[in-house]
Scaffold this active site. Sequence first.
Site: not given
Ligand code: GLU
Length: 413
Positions: A91, A103, A218, A347
């Site tokens: 990502k 994660k 969210n 982020s």
């Molecule tokens: N949990 C979100 C995702 O799956 C955000 C991760 C982040 O901001 O580090 O992309």
Amino acid sequence: MRSFYENTLALIKESAETMKLNQEIVEILSSPKKIVEVNFQIKMDDGSFKTFKGFRVQHNDAAGPFKGGIRYFPEVNMDEVKALATLMTFKCACVNIPLGGGKGGVIVDPKKLSNGELERLSRAYINSISEFIGPDKDVPAPDVYTTPQIMAWMADEYSKYKQQNEPGIVTGKPVDVGGSLGRGEATAQGGVYVLEEYLKLNNLDIKNLRFVIQGFGNAGANAAKILFNAGAKKIIAISDSKGGILVENGIDIEKAMKIKTDSGTVINYGEGKVITNDELLTLECDILILSALENQITENNANNVKAKTILELANGPITWEADKILNDKKIDVIPDILANAGGVTVSYFEMVQNKMNYYWSAEEVQTKLSPIMKNNFKVISENAKKYNTYLRLAAFITALQRLENKINFKIYS
Ligand code: GLU
């Protein structure tokens, strides 16, 4: 059915083959760099002690510090966290930001905890992984059922451990304690930017389209709100974990949000028809937005999907097998690693602001987010044409091209 992690590895393999990528790079990206499993205790409100299990997977940091959310969920498991950590690496590469992938997860049903128990759990979890994380090492964030308040507790706990202010240890914090404006809506907003670009490319107007949205957390609720305010008056169905509602004339999203806040579920909307999540996924519509959990469209229901286009705001909502079926049915899928990357992109902005200790306006955040989402959608669409493949594979190929360069510099120089 392959597991979520096996699915993710299969995608890496398929995209690497399509672009004829060096096998060594594939190998590096096919296993996480580090896996941490912790067991920790907290005191419950009734005075008893309870043990909880948590995970943190650090997949790859060739692009920058490991980055990714923490999920609180009763069914969290290592396979899932490994898959999600791997997806984070891809990502971040997909939107070309200097971050790696990680994660975390805790096996817990946060709905069954009091606020005090939730705070103690969050502090205890971050404490038990504190030696593995750091603002330049591994930076957690919110994910399923973790909130800005939880991030604030974690940042505070880590700051105590370091005996200094460390807001940059997590992102997704409340704005009052070092969060970024726009982070709350960022996942949804990023997805909408990508969707706008997709609609432009296909000469479609948001006002004429029928939307169905699975998930009203969210990502889903904010997507509904942003689309509704942008003129999408035909959001005909929405759902949460309790079920869904179908209103043929379109749902009033402001009203649905209020009902969700007041009663806990959208099914109390009061108009239209209450439907199951399975029914929702196979409704006739133009755009289906998946913003709940992984493995929602599988080989069992993929054939019945009638949407023309799917936007994946959740991580991994379509299984490997289902992806092939949708592809044969010529349903466009805008894949998770691009569609929901707005969250981690803001982020990243939050990390930058924390480092500078200087904060941007909401407009500045949007001005920076929009081109990242839109330009990378264009790059991925071009790669889809170049490699004669579908968007998900093109997104993986785009990420692999960028990761290959970074890995080569680190390993061979
Ligand atoms: N949990 C979100 C995702 O799956 C955000 C991760 C982040 O901001 O580090 O992309």
